[in-house]
Design a protein around this motif. Structure first.
Motif, PDB file in Angstrom:
ATOM      1  N   ALA A   1       0.820  -1.201   0.000  1.00 37.95           N
ATOM      2  CA  ALA A   1       0.000   0.000   0.000  1.00 37.95           C
ATOM      3  C   ALA A   1       0.856   1.254   0.000  1.00 37.95           C
ATOM      4  CB  ALA A   1      -0.913  -0.001   1.228  1.00 37.95           C
TER       5      ALA A   1
ATOM      6  N   ASN B   1       4.911   0.154  11.844  1.00 44.00           N
ATOM      7  CA  ASN B   1       5.074  -0.435  10.510  1.00 44.00           C
ATOM      8  C   ASN B   1       5.317  -1.940  10.593  1.00 44.00           C
ATOM      9  OD1 ASN B   1       4.652   1.991   9.234  1.00 44.00           O
ATOM     10  ND2 ASN B   1       6.802   2.387   8.785  1.00 44.00           N
TER      11      ASN B   1
ATOM     12  N   GLY C   1       2.217  -3.827  10.751  1.00 42.63           N
ATOM     13  CA  GLY C   1       1.351  -3.758   9.578  1.00 42.63           C
ATOM     14  C   GLY C   1       0.942  -2.367   9.182  1.00 42.63           C
TER      15      GLY C   1
ATOM     16  N   VAL D   1      -0.821   1.324   9.212  1.00 42.54           N
ATOM     17  CA  VAL D   1      -2.203   1.764   9.471  1.00 42.54           C
ATOM     18  C   VAL D   1      -3.079   1.191   8.364  1.00 42.54           C
ATOM     19  CG1 VAL D   1      -3.738   3.743   9.722  1.00 42.54           C
ATOM     20  CG2 VAL D   1      -1.391   3.863  10.595  1.00 42.54           C
ATOM     21  N   ASP D   2      -3.871   0.202   8.726  1.00 41.95           N
ATOM     22  CA  ASP D   2      -4.698  -0.500   7.731  1.00 41.95           C
ATOM     23  C   ASP D   2      -3.850  -0.984   6.554  1.00 41.95           C
ATOM     24  OD1 ASP D   2      -7.001  -0.138   9.231  1.00 41.95           O
ATOM     25  OD2 ASP D   2      -7.480   1.772   8.267  1.00 41.95           O
ATOM     26  N   GLY D   3      -2.657  -1.483   6.859  1.00 41.51           N
ATOM     27  CA  GLY D   3      -1.781  -2.032   5.839  1.00 41.51           C
ATOM     28  C   GLY D   3      -0.863  -1.047   5.173  1.00 41.51           C
TER      29      GLY D   3
ATOM     30  N   HIS E   1      -0.527   4.530  16.680  1.00 42.11           N
ATOM     31  CA  HIS E   1      -1.152   3.266  17.090  1.00 42.11           C
ATOM     32  C   HIS E   1      -2.612   3.424  17.500  1.00 42.11           C
ATOM     33  CE1 HIS E   1      -1.334  -0.801  18.789  1.00 42.11           C
ATOM     34  NE2 HIS E   1      -1.892  -0.271  19.866  1.00 42.11           N
TER      35      HIS E   1
ATOM     36  N   PRO F   1      -5.398   4.686  13.327  1.00 46.50           N
ATOM     37  CA  PRO F   1      -6.195   3.517  12.952  1.00 46.50           C
ATOM     38  C   PRO F   1      -7.683   3.655  13.277  1.00 46.50           C
ATOM     39  CG  PRO F   1      -4.183   2.838  14.063  1.00 46.50           C
ATOM     40  CD  PRO F   1      -4.316   4.324  14.247  1.00 46.50           C
ATOM     41  N   ARG F   2      -8.025   4.503  14.252  1.00 49.53           N
ATOM     42  CA  ARG F   2      -9.424   4.647  14.662  1.00 49.53           C
ATOM     43  C   ARG F   2     -10.128   5.805  13.957  1.00 49.53           C
ATOM     44  NH1 ARG F   2      -9.365   3.283  21.182  1.00 49.53           N
ATOM     45  NH2 ARG F   2      -7.677   1.737  21.088  1.00 49.53           N
TER      46      ARG F   2
ATOM     47  N   GLN G   1     -11.906   8.026  11.067  1.00 51.32           N
ATOM     48  CA  GLN G   1     -12.767   7.703   9.930  1.00 51.32           C
ATOM     49  C   GLN G   1     -11.993   7.789   8.626  1.00 51.32           C
ATOM     50  OE1 GLN G   1     -16.363  10.007   9.858  1.00 51.32           O
ATOM     51  NE2 GLN G   1     -17.143   9.053   7.993  1.00 51.32           N
ATOM     52  N   ASP G   2     -11.110   8.776   8.537  1.00 51.56           N
ATOM     53  CA  ASP G   2     -10.166   8.892   7.430  1.00 51.56           C
ATOM     54  C   ASP G   2      -8.957   9.640   7.976  1.00 51.56           C
ATOM     55  OD1 ASP G   2     -10.576  11.821   7.081  1.00 51.56           O
ATOM     56  OD2 ASP G   2     -12.553  11.217   6.330  1.00 51.56           O
TER      57      ASP G   2
ATOM     58  N   SER H   1     -10.867  11.544  16.276  1.00 45.76           N
ATOM     59  CA  SER H   1     -10.420  10.273  16.833  1.00 45.76           C
ATOM     60  C   SER H   1      -9.634  10.494  18.122  1.00 45.76           C
ATOM     61  CB  SER H   1      -9.552   9.536  15.810  1.00 45.76           C
ATOM     62  OG  SER H   1      -8.992   8.365  16.368  1.00 45.76           O
TER      63      SER H   1
END
Length: 419
Positions: free
Chosen positions: A30, A64, A67, A69-71, A337, A341-342, A344-345, A354
């Motif tokens: 990504a 990292n 993984g 942030v969402d890959g 962390h 990740p939490r 919405q965008d 967030s």
């Protein structure tokens, strides 16, 4: 702790000087998420700023490795900042390079203009270490600080005086007489105000509030005012150079008090102990938690994260972490962390929302803090669960965390102050 930090400066300066203006490789898969980093990586503040930046880098590396942030891996786009006048151009440059947030800036004098420029650019500003209350006192909805503010350090100083020093001196808090001495700049003055406010809550008598100008201090006059008030305790809100000069002038004048507390972290840095040597022994310092504090202050989550951080630091530098590195790591870990990740965008507003939704107990972060950000105009974006401690110089370049009890690794000594 502080003496350990002194031995690490040279190694960190060599390792980070090449990394200072480089961004992390984005790797495969990504597209990377670009985060700006603005620190004084050259100039007189560079040695400690590089330590804070090292903590940010380790947080990036660990996230990292998990993984991203969402890959998507996090990529740091780093810029050196030494002059306040360059803050706006650095922020504009980072925005042009596609960053979604900016971490910085170690020094309060730099963090103020950088955070203003970041807010004006519609980006999220995330403070990694500076402690001036004014940073989160301007109701900027896109400015956040995970670590302690100056008011935390000031309040902790008066708490400690009432709860620990008074009993050790055989007094009640109301029998304590405190003299507060501070530089006239905004940051030390705000810390001194917090010392005063908490002293009043603790029913400590504030018998003197003495102001000086660090650019042209008249120590004879300052110390004469303190001596006339006959305090048990002196609390100093200063920068490093004037903090050292005050202590030297205090010893030369023969002023004797039962305890001396540095309330603005200036007494915590290696330079204070290095320059004063034995004259630092017995001085207390209000600070963010340094590495090596009592691990009982951490939850299971906090212990796990601290162990990963310290292991990564030792692999990189061959020594125990520094307090600045721990502060930078804790702030960046919270952003990378928990917040990102939490969200919405990854827009600034979504990340800010967030951050404001977080409710993490004390001990969750590697430095012993929890997370709950204030929404009040006078402290918007300040973490209300930031951690602060008191430690004491108990030998030449040797210090011990003594308060609060959950963080303590030793007991306060040299009460009353021998000289």
């Amino acid at each position: 702790m502080a003496p350990v930090r002194l031995r690490q400066l040279a190694a960190i300066g060599v390792v980070l000087v090449c990394a200072a203006c480089a961004s992390a490789p984005s790797g495969g898969g990504a597209a990377s998420i670009k985060i700006g980093a603005v620190f004084p990586l050259s100039g007189p503040q560079a040695p400690l700023a590089k330590q804070e930046y090292a903590g940010v880098q380790i947080a990036r590396d660990l996230v990292n490795a998990d993984g991203g942030v969402d890959g998507a891996p996090i990529e740091l786009v780093t810029r050196d900042l030494v002059s306040e006048s360059d803050a706006t151009s650095r922020v504009a440059d980072l925005k042009a390079h596609g960053v979604t947030a900016i971490l910085g800036a170690y020094s309060s004098s730099l963090s103020m203009p950088v955070s203003d420029a970041t807010q004006a650019a519609g980006l999220l500003y995330w403070e990694a270490g500076a402690v001036a209350d004014q940073l989160t006192g301007r109701a900027n909805p896109l400015v956040f600080r995970v670590g302690a503010a100056g008011s935390n350090l000031g309040s902790t100083s008066s708490h400690f005086a009432a709860q620990v020093l008074a009993p050790r001196l055989g007094l009640t808090p109301s029998q304590l007489k405190m003299a507060i001495v501070h530089n006239l700049d905004g940051y030390p003055s705000s810390v001194a105000a917090a010392v005063t406010h908490q002293a009043e809550q603790e029913r400590i008598q504030v018998v003197a509030d003495v102001v000086y100008d660090a650019h042209a201090p008249d120590w004879s006059s300052v110390l004469a005012q303190v001596a006339r008030a006959q305090p048990n305790i002196v609390v100093l809100a200063s920068y490093i150079a004037d903090g050292v000069d005050f202590r030297r002038a205090m010893l030369k004048s023969g002023l004797r008090v039962d305890a001396f507390i540095g309330s603005t972290m200036a007494q915590c840095v290696p330079d204070f102990g290095a320059m004063l040597g034995a004259d630092a022994i017995g001085v207390f310092a209000a600070d963010r938690p340094p590495p090596g504090f009592n691990p009982d202050a951490l939850t299971a989550t906090g212990k796990s994260v601290y162990d990963r951080f310290s292991a990564a630091y030792r692999r990189e530098f061959g020594s125990e972490p520094t307090e600045e590195a721990l502060a930078g790591f804790g702030a960046a870990w919270a952003l990378f962390h928990y917040v990102m990740p939490r969200a919405q965008d990854l827009s600034a507003m979504a990340m800010a929302a967030s951050a404001r939704s977080l409710d993490l107990p004390a001990g969750t972060l590697a430095n012993g803090a929890g997370i709950k950000f204030s929404n009040t105009p006078e402290a918007m974006g300040q973490n209300t669960r930031a951690a602060s401690v008191i430690w004491q110089w108990q030998g030449v370049r040797h210090s011990v965390t003594v308060y609060p009890a959950v963080f303590a690794t030793g007991s306060p000594g040299f009460i009353p102050l021998p000289r």
